[in-house]
Structure formats: C-alpha cells, structure tokens
Design a protein around this motif. Structure first.
Motif, short mmCIF file in Angstrom:
data_model
loop_
_atom_site.label_atom_id
_atom_site.label_comp_id
_atom_site.label_asym_id
_atom_site.label_seq_id
_atom_site.Cartn_x
_atom_site.Cartn_y
_atom_site.Cartn_z
N LEU A 94 0.83 -1.20 0.00
CA LEU A 94 0.00 0.00 0.00
C LEU A 94 0.87 1.25 0.00
O LEU A 94 0.54 2.26 -0.64
CB LEU A 94 -0.93 0.02 1.22
CG LEU A 94 -2.28 -0.65 1.08
CD1 LEU A 94 -3.06 -0.54 2.39
CD2 LEU A 94 -3.09 -0.03 -0.06
N THR A 95 1.98 1.20 0.73
CA THR A 95 2.92 2.31 0.74
C THR A 95 3.47 2.56 -0.66
O THR A 95 3.59 3.70 -1.11
CB THR A 95 4.09 2.03 1.71
OG1 THR A 95 3.57 1.77 3.01
CG2 THR A 95 5.05 3.20 1.76
N VAL A 96 3.79 1.48 -1.36
CA VAL A 96 4.26 1.59 -2.74
C VAL A 96 3.18 2.23 -3.62
O VAL A 96 3.46 3.12 -4.43
CB VAL A 96 4.64 0.21 -3.29
CG1 VAL A 96 4.89 0.28 -4.80
CG2 VAL A 96 5.89 -0.31 -2.59
N ALA A 97 1.93 1.79 -3.46
CA ALA A 97 0.84 2.31 -4.28
C ALA A 97 0.60 3.80 -4.03
O ALA A 97 0.44 4.58 -4.97
CB ALA A 97 -0.44 1.51 -4.02
N HIS A 125 11.88 10.86 -1.29
CA HIS A 125 12.20 10.08 -0.09
C HIS A 125 11.20 8.95 0.09
O HIS A 125 11.57 7.79 0.32
CB HIS A 125 12.20 11.00 1.13
CG HIS A 125 12.59 10.31 2.38
ND1 HIS A 125 12.44 10.89 3.63
CD2 HIS A 125 13.09 9.07 2.63
CE1 HIS A 125 12.87 10.04 4.56
NE2 HIS A 125 13.26 8.93 3.97
N LEU A 126 9.90 9.26 0.00
CA LEU A 126 8.87 8.26 0.24
C LEU A 126 8.82 7.21 -0.88
O LEU A 126 8.44 6.06 -0.63
CB LEU A 126 7.51 8.94 0.38
CG LEU A 126 7.36 9.82 1.64
CD1 LEU A 126 6.00 10.51 1.64
CD2 LEU A 126 7.54 8.99 2.91
N GLN A 127 9.19 7.60 -2.09
CA GLN A 127 9.19 6.63 -3.19
C GLN A 127 10.20 5.51 -2.93
O GLN A 127 9.87 4.33 -3.07
CB GLN A 127 9.50 7.34 -4.51
CG GLN A 127 8.30 8.08 -5.09
CD GLN A 127 8.59 8.67 -6.45
OE1 GLN A 127 9.71 9.09 -6.73
NE2 GLN A 127 7.59 8.71 -7.30
N ILE A 128 11.41 5.87 -2.59
CA ILE A 128 12.42 4.84 -2.35
C ILE A 128 12.17 4.12 -1.03
O ILE A 128 12.49 2.94 -0.86
CB ILE A 128 13.84 5.45 -2.38
CG1 ILE A 128 14.89 4.36 -2.62
CG2 ILE A 128 14.14 6.23 -1.13
CD1 ILE A 128 14.85 3.75 -3.96
N PHE A 129 11.55 4.83 -0.06
CA PHE A 129 11.18 4.20 1.21
C PHE A 129 10.21 3.04 0.97
O PHE A 129 10.35 1.96 1.56
CB PHE A 129 10.55 5.24 2.13
CG PHE A 129 9.80 4.66 3.30
CD1 PHE A 129 10.48 3.97 4.30
CD2 PHE A 129 8.42 4.79 3.40
CE1 PHE A 129 9.79 3.44 5.38
CE2 PHE A 129 7.73 4.26 4.47
CZ PHE A 129 8.41 3.58 5.47
N GLY A 130 9.22 3.24 0.10
CA GLY A 130 8.27 2.17 -0.20
C GLY A 130 8.94 0.96 -0.82
O GLY A 130 8.63 -0.19 -0.49
N MET A 131 9.90 1.20 -1.71
CA MET A 131 10.61 0.08 -2.35
C MET A 131 11.44 -0.70 -1.35
O MET A 131 11.43 -1.93 -1.34
CB MET A 131 11.50 0.61 -3.47
CG MET A 131 10.75 1.03 -4.71
SD MET A 131 11.84 1.12 -6.15
CE MET A 131 12.18 -0.61 -6.43
N PHE A 132 12.19 0.01 -0.50
CA PHE A 132 13.00 -0.68 0.50
C PHE A 132 12.12 -1.48 1.46
O PHE A 132 12.43 -2.64 1.78
CB PHE A 132 13.84 0.33 1.29
CG PHE A 132 15.19 0.61 0.67
CD1 PHE A 132 16.19 -0.35 0.68
CD2 PHE A 132 15.47 1.84 0.09
CE1 PHE A 132 17.43 -0.10 0.12
CE2 PHE A 132 16.70 2.10 -0.48
CZ PHE A 132 17.69 1.13 -0.47
N ALA A 133 11.04 -0.86 1.95
CA ALA A 133 10.17 -1.52 2.92
C ALA A 133 9.54 -2.78 2.34
O ALA A 133 9.52 -3.84 2.97
CB ALA A 133 9.09 -0.55 3.40
N SER A 134 9.02 -2.68 1.12
CA SER A 134 8.37 -3.83 0.48
C SER A 134 9.36 -4.96 0.22
O SER A 134 9.07 -6.13 0.48
CB SER A 134 7.72 -3.38 -0.84
OG SER A 134 7.13 -4.47 -1.49
#
Length: 380
Positions: A94-97, A125-134
């Motif tokens: 969901l963060t990625v979406a 920042h949030l774009q790469i954060f979503g990728m790392f988290a997922s």
C-alpha cells in the motif's frame, strides 16, 4: 510506479543536471521540439499508455491490499506469525501504491513536477522508502521461513516483531539520502524549465547511485533469499530422506514408548504451504523487477547503449512491469491461504448473502439428484 531515482515523467533512474549526460534521461532525448515553452518534449502516446496502466495498477494494488488487511483484521481465526508478515507486506505494498504509483501517475499527467522544493524532496524520499520496505519485508518473511524449517526450536514471536519494526525503521533511514540528492531545479541552465531532478558528480556519480540502488533494492535481497531457500530445500531433503530410512513401528526405550517418525524433525503441511507462498512472492518480485534494474545498469555502464526513443520505451515498459508487483501479492495470499478468500467474502454482507444463496441452491440440487437416482434404482 516511479523508479527509485526517477527524475522526470518517464521514470528512469539517475536523472541529473545539465552538466551530466546519460542515456537513462528521457528529457535529454527530446521527442518533440514543437513545444515553444518547453523544448524538452516527450512521446505523448507513450505517456498516455503509461498513465492508463499506472491508473489501473494503482486501483488494483489499493483494492487488493485493503481487502487482505480487512480480512486479516476481521478474521476470527487465531493470528499466526505468517498472518503478521502478510499484514505488514500488504501495508508496504500500500505504501508503494500511495507514495510511488500515485505520485508518478499525477506526475505523468502534469509532465513537469508541480510543487515546491520541499514536496519534491519528500516525494523522492517516500518513493524509495516504499521500495526498501516492500523488498525487505519479503526478505524477513523468507528468513522467518528459514528459521521455522531449519531451526524450529528458535522460533519466537517477539523476534518477528523486532524484525518487522527494524524493517520499517531501517527502510526509512536508508532512503534519507533521496532528500539531499533530489531537488526542484532547472533541467538545463538558463532554460527556465524546472523539474524534480538530481545532481551527480560527473562522470561517476550517476553510475555509483544506480549501482547502489540496484544492489540495495534488488541484488542483495535476492541473494539473501536464495541462501535461505537453499538451506530450506536442503533441510526438507534431509527430512524426507531420514523418514524413509527410519522404521515407523513403535518401540520401547527406557520404559518409554517412542516412534521412529516422531523422532524426526517433521515439517508440517502448514509450514510447507507458507514456504511455497513465500517462494512464489519472491519469484514474482524477481520476474517483475529484474528487467528494470538490468536496463538501468546497462544504460549507465555501457557507453554504446542507445540514446533514442527506443530507450525511453524500454525504460517505461520495464518500470510498468515492476509496478505490477505491488498488486499481484494479494492474489498470491488468497491462492495459498484458502480461508483468506472466505474471510474477504465475509467482510461484505452482500457477498455473504450471495454465498449462502449459492450454497442453498447447490444443496437443493444435490437433494434432487439424490432423489432422482433413488427412484431410478428402485425401478431397476
């Protein structure tokens, strides 16, 4: 979904300022010079395709992951460790979406980034954060399956919570450099056209950045997962081989009843099912993202890489393929967890009524068939 370091509507990694030239920059390959206000045009037909596909991906990703989260929250079944990981993996998707696909969708519509410098830095920042988290939530799922299969006595619920919290916090910290690399700047000095772009040290900066992203988001996680599943497969092989050799008859030892099979570290069907599910999630991730990172690395390390419209098309298509990963995971959960689909149906009262009606009709049909068969047998 925008690539981890995309800088323009076409989501290529490694945008840079006017002092750096890279084949990964769509803006550097002007496809339409007829625009008097912005001579750095784009392929409009490709952009429309990207907008349409991103819109569909966003809806599917949000709908699928929200349904999974609702089913897990409303389920009356006892929550297992795997349910905990599924819940947090759905949250990362969901963060990625929300923080990758949606901003890129809006960005493609407006063409140039519309917003202040602070918003530009926050979005990146949030774009790469979503990728790392997922990605790393998937990794710790694999590590958890490795511990459950290879070291079952060390399995602890508290450890799972620590790994999940560490993944969220670590992903946020690791993605912080994005806020310093990207900013709202002129795409070319004196052009008067601003976009959310990055500046790299010529000539090695962009190569170092893209390589770091590829290693951190793709290569390292995949390597960890491969090691985990190699150990899991070896453990399962030993388990099966040992059970075939040990007799299953009951024997007495020191006055206690023992069984050959019970002495084996047996692997339950539930564990095997979760191992298969995690493996499919990992394979889906590799299939979706391998083309994207391959193209990105090729574009910055191969000096003979083409710098024309075909390159932009390859970047866009591989990015869209990677974006599909955020909406395919919910369907994998439903396939391997049979009760999850029924839990999702029970979330909606209207679906529940339809299900009961179908069951009632099936029952009535079965009764009629049984009655008809009985009559035929009596006549015979």
């Amino acid at each position: 979904m925008q690539a981890p370091a995309g800088s323009s509507p076409e989501p290529q990694v490694g945008s840079c300022n006017s002092s750096v030239t890279s084949s990964s920059l769509p803006a550097a390959n002007a496809t339409s010079l007829s625009n008097l206000t912005d001579r750095f045009g784009r392929n409009e037909s490709l952009a429309r395709t990207e907008i349409s596909v991103l819109g569909v991906i966003f809806v599917l990703a949000v709908l699928g992951n929200v349904l999974v989260l609702l089913a897990l929250c409303k389920s009356r079944r006892k929550t297992s460790k795997m349910h905990l990981f599924i819940k947090h993996l759905s949250l990362t998707d969901l963060t990625v979406a929300v923080f990758q696909v949606l901003p890129q969708f809006i960005w493609d519509i407006t063409y140039r980034f519309q917003g202040p410098d602070l918003l530009c830095r926050l979005v990146k920042h949030l774009q790469i954060f979503g990728m790392f988290a997922s990605t790393y939530m998937m990794v710790i799922m694999s590590v958890d399956r490795y511990i459950a299969i290879c070291h079952p006595l060390k399995t602890l619920q508290q450890r799972s919570y620590l790994m999940i919290i560490g993944t969220w916090v670590g992903s946020f910290i690791v993605s912080c450099p994005q806020s310093f690399i990207f900013s709202l700047r002129e795409i070319e000095e004196g052009s008067g056209v601003y976009d959310c772009w990055a500046s790299f040290i010529f000539p090695w900066g962009i190569q170092a950045y893209i390589t770091w992203i590829a290693l951190g988001v793709f290569a390292a996680p995949v390597l960890i997962v491969l090691v985990c599943y190699t150990c899991i497969c070896y453990s399962i092989f030993k388990n099966v081989k040992y059970k075939t050799k040990v007799p299953s008859h009951t024997s007495f030892r020191n006055g206690l009843i023992t069984s050959g099979v019970s002495n084996v570290n047996t692997i339950s069907k539930a564990k095997m099912r979760t191992v298969k599910m995690t493996l499919v999630i990992v394979l889906a991730y590799i299939v979706c993202w391998a083309p994207f990172f391959t193209v990105q690395l090729w574009s910055v390390w191969d000096k003979s890489a083409p710098k024309d419209d075909s390159t932009d098309t390859a970047f866009t298509l591989t990015m869209l393929l990677g974006s599909l990963n955020s909406c395919c995971n919910p369907w994998i959960y439903m396939f391997f967890s049979g009760h999850l689909l029924s839990d999702i149906i029970h979330v909606f009262p209207c679906c529940h009524k339809i299900t009961r009606k179908l069951k009632k009709e099936d029952s009535e049909t079965s009764i009629k068939r049984h009655t008809l068969l009985t009559k035929i047998i009596k006549k015979l």
